[in-house]
Design a protein around this motif. Structure first.
Motif, PDB file in Angstrom:
ATOM      1  N   ALA A   4      -2.546  -0.118  -0.770  1.00  0.00           N
ATOM      2  CA  ALA A   4      -2.605   0.333   0.618  1.00  0.00           C
ATOM      3  C   ALA A   4      -1.703   1.548   0.829  1.00  0.00           C
ATOM      4  O   ALA A   4      -2.076   2.509   1.515  1.00  0.00           O
ATOM      5  CB  ALA A   4      -2.190  -0.800   1.550  1.00  0.00           C
ATOM      6  N   THR A   5      -0.498   1.505   0.249  1.00  0.00           N
ATOM      7  CA  THR A   5       0.403   2.646   0.381  1.00  0.00           C
ATOM      8  C   THR A   5      -0.233   3.897  -0.200  1.00  0.00           C
ATOM      9  O   THR A   5      -0.246   4.972   0.419  1.00  0.00           O
ATOM     10  CB  THR A   5       1.737   2.367  -0.352  1.00  0.00           C
ATOM     11  OG1 THR A   5       2.311   1.182   0.195  1.00  0.00           O
ATOM     12  CG2 THR A   5       2.695   3.527  -0.200  1.00  0.00           C
ATOM     13  N   LEU A   6      -0.776   3.723  -1.390  1.00  0.00           N
ATOM     14  CA  LEU A   6      -1.381   4.855  -2.081  1.00  0.00           C
ATOM     15  C   LEU A   6      -2.543   5.432  -1.274  1.00  0.00           C
ATOM     16  O   LEU A   6      -2.651   6.645  -1.086  1.00  0.00           O
ATOM     17  CB  LEU A   6      -1.887   4.382  -3.453  1.00  0.00           C
ATOM     18  CG  LEU A   6      -1.753   5.376  -4.588  1.00  0.00           C
ATOM     19  CD1 LEU A   6      -0.284   5.732  -4.796  1.00  0.00           C
ATOM     20  CD2 LEU A   6      -2.353   4.796  -5.862  1.00  0.00           C
ATOM     21  N   VAL A   7      -3.399   4.543  -0.763  1.00  0.00           N
ATOM     22  CA  VAL A   7      -4.544   4.995   0.040  1.00  0.00           C
ATOM     23  C   VAL A   7      -4.056   5.691   1.302  1.00  0.00           C
ATOM     24  O   VAL A   7      -4.536   6.762   1.667  1.00  0.00           O
ATOM     25  CB  VAL A   7      -5.466   3.803   0.387  1.00  0.00           C
ATOM     26  CG1 VAL A   7      -6.486   4.211   1.448  1.00  0.00           C
ATOM     27  CG2 VAL A   7      -6.169   3.291  -0.864  1.00  0.00           C
ATOM     28  N   GLY A   8      -3.051   5.093   1.960  1.00  0.00           N
ATOM     29  CA  GLY A   8      -2.526   5.676   3.199  1.00  0.00           C
ATOM     30  C   GLY A   8      -1.965   7.059   2.978  1.00  0.00           C
ATOM     31  O   GLY A   8      -2.292   8.010   3.698  1.00  0.00           O
TER      32      GLY A   8
END
Lengths: 409, 220
Positions: free
Chosen positions: B185-189
């Motif tokens: 999720a962090t990476l996508v965000g």
């Protein structure tokens, strides 16, 4: 002592004809900033319709302030300024300015507008119909010598300094104002280009006959451009207002004498123009011509030189017999460049100075498209001067100045 | 990271595409409001400074001071007054946008060359004609440059606004990615923030080039 017309160097600038200009009159105009001594002090000056009046003087003499009071970029503290009798203070300032052409040293073209849009500024402010504006822009670009097809859509960043200055003049003329204010308009260009722009403007002015108020700090420019010069001294005091010839012959005060310079006898050379001299036709050789054809022409010429021109009749330089082999063609490289070309409006002073610097002491005269019209010689300048300078020496000596001796070459 | 789980889970991204789209929408919405309101207010302040040049120093001082307040602190300080609301977020975000834009618009207007202003006055433009037809058009490239910096900055700050419950891409980065130790999720965000920033930046630059064809002629 007054200088009679026959004692002056012939000046072919025609006397003010009825043109589109208006009379500009300053009556007891004073400008003060706070408690400081006035920048302009009780100045009265009447500028005839269709004349170029040059305001000249040392820095701090109030010449620019004086000019800017005419279009009310600066409001006078007291006094009255009229254009054709109408008090400028009665009009809203923006309306007044739309009726007065304005040209400044840095030109100040609007960088985000094309050449067309720049020239069209005032007509648009005056809400001219679009078709009339388009027509007028083309007409003005032609008038200042720029091809509308090539220049109309360009932005100022893509123009040379001289082209910008011409667009600046076209923009000022756009709504055909009777009065033009020009603040050191040619001050930011190099001397050779300045000479050309001055000549172009004089040619233009001969057609449009505006009343021009022209500010400069350069006496030579003043003498060249002016029908009348107003010399201002520190504090905006009018030192003398007269024709260039009269000012050079009879400076009204020590200040004026000092300001126009000790060489004012020589400066009178600036009153004569190249067009006043007899044009001679030199031997002419076109680039690409065979040596066998060129050599006889060179041999037949008076001084063993021929002028090399290109296909558009523009001068390239001079050749003599040593530069040409009979079985070769004449090239541009073989020609020794002469002095910068002269134009009919070039002053005799500038012409002489250019010619003395070149190896062939002939000046090539070209028209507005750089085509060769003929050549003039140093001797011709000397001949043109002899009679008038001799005649006027009496008046200069009468003013207690022997400098005129130095002016006879 | 939780045990036995791959670092990046493509299946999660695909399954949650609708959630991601909603977060992108929130991100753009919060950023958009801050930029639009911030720009309008900054424009008004800049015109005021142009009219009263003595305000120049105080205005720059005030905006500089505001900029030195850490954004998290500002969000927290505002909570007692405006609560955990969009208003709280926008007050802070508009403030930061203004810090950049006021200075930028004032500077842009000041870069109009004095001879151009003199010519405009001499031609007979009224004061407002001069502003709208000469000064602002000439200032556009610099104003847009400021707008680009402000947009990218605000995009980043919006991710922090998730701390006061504003959602957006910050929710993916912080609330899911960091708090629940789910790096996907962090990476996508983060990736989405970067991609959106680049796209908006490019769009603004493109718009500016279209609006000011003359600025490309410079140096030609």
């Amino acid at each position: 002592m007054t200088s009679a017309p026959d004692t002056t160097i012939p000046r072919s600038a025609p006397s003010p004809a009825p043109g589109s200009g208006a009379v500009v009159a300053l009556e007891h105009v004073t400008k003060r900033y706070g408690d400081a001594p006035p920048a302009v002090d009780d100045l009265s000056l009447t500028i005839n319709a269709g004349e170029i009046c040059v305001l000249v003087g040392p820095s701090g003499c109030g010449k620019t302030t004086t000019m800017k009071m005419i279009n009310r970029l600066i409001e006078p503290t007291s006094g009255r300024i009229t254009i054709d009798g109408e008090d400028v203070a009665r009009l809203p300032a923006v309306e007044l300015r739309r009726r007065i052409g304005y040209v400044i040293q840095q030109v100040g073209l609007f960088p985000h507008m094309t050449v067309t849009d720049n020239v069209a500024v005032v007509p648009r402010l005056l809400r001219w119909p679009a078709a009339r504006i388009r027509e007028r822009v083309d007409e003005l670009l032609e008038l200042v010598g720029l091809d509308p097809a090539a220049y109309a859509g360009r932005y100022p960043a893509a123009l040379s300094g001289g082209e910008r200055q011409r667009i600046g003049v076209a923009r000022a003329l756009a709504a055909d104002p009777p009065v033009m204010l020009m603040d050191e308009p040619f001050g930011a260009v190099d001397p050779i280009r300045r000479e050309r722009l001055q000549n172009e403007f004089l040619r233009l002015q001969a057609q449009v006959r505006k009343t021009v108020v022209f500010v400069t700090h350069d006496v030579d420019e003043a003498i060249k451009m002016a029908d009348r010069i107003a010399i201002l001294q520190r504090g905006g005091v009018l030192a003398q207002y007269d024709t260039p010839d009269a000012i050079l012959a009879h400076p009204a005060s020590e200040f004026v004498e000092h300001f126009v310079g000790a060489d004012r006898g020589l400066k009178r050379l600036s009153l004569g123009r190249v067009r006043d001299l007899p044009l001679q036709q030199p031997a002419i050789v076109r680039v690409g011509e065979r040596g066998a054809e060129a050599l006889p022409k060179i041999a037949a010429s008076a001084d063993g030189h021929a002028l090399v021109i290109d296909d558009a009749d523009r001068p390239l330089g001079w050749i003599d017999a040593g530069d040409v082999a009979p079985d070769a063609v004449v090239t541009e490289e073989a020609a020794t460049p002469g002095s910068p070309p002269l134009q009919p409006e070039t002053t005799l002073r500038d012409a002489l100075s250019a010619m003395l610097l070149s190896s062939v002491q002939l000046g090539v005269v070209v028209d507005g498209h750089d085509r060769v019209l003929g050549v003039v010689s140093v001797d011709a300048i000397s001949d043109a001067l002899r009679a008038p300078v001799d005649a006027s020496r009496a008046s200069i000596d009468g003013a207690g100045d022997g400098q005129a001796e130095a002016s006879v070459p | 990271m939780r045990e036995g789980q791959p670092f990046f889970r493509v299946d999660w991204v695909i399954e949650n595409a609708d959630v991601l789209a909603r977060r992108i929408g929130e991100q753009l919405f919060i950023t958009g409001i801050a930029i639009v309101i911030g720009f309008l207010l900054s424009f008004a302040v800049a015109l005021l400074v142009r009219r009263y040049p003595r305000l120049y120093g105080p205005v720059l001082g005030a905006t500089g001071l505001f900029y030195s307040i850490p954004s998290i602190a500002l969000f927290v300080l505002l909570i007692p007054i405006t609560g955990l609301s969009l208003l709280t977020a926008e007050i802070a975000l508009v403030g930061y946008a203004m810090v950049i834009l006021v200075r930028n618009i004032v500077t842009a207007l000041r870069t109009v060359p004095p001879e151009v202003l003199e010519a405009a006055d001499g031609m007979g433009y009224t004061a407002s004609q001069r502003l709208w037809r000469v000064e602002l058009p000439i200032a556009v490239p610099i104003i847009v440059a400021g707008l680009r910096i402000a947009t990218v900055t605000i995009m980043g700050l919006v991710t922090i606004a998730t701390l006061i419950g504003m959602g957006g891409l910050g929710y993916l980065i912080v609330n899911i990615g960091i708090s629940q130790r789910f790096p996907t999720a962090t990476l996508v965000g983060v990736t989405l923030v970067v991609v959106l920033s680049v796209i908006i930046d490019a769009a603004l630059l493109f718009g500016q080039r279209r609006l000011t064809p003359w600025s490309a002629a410079r140096g030609a």
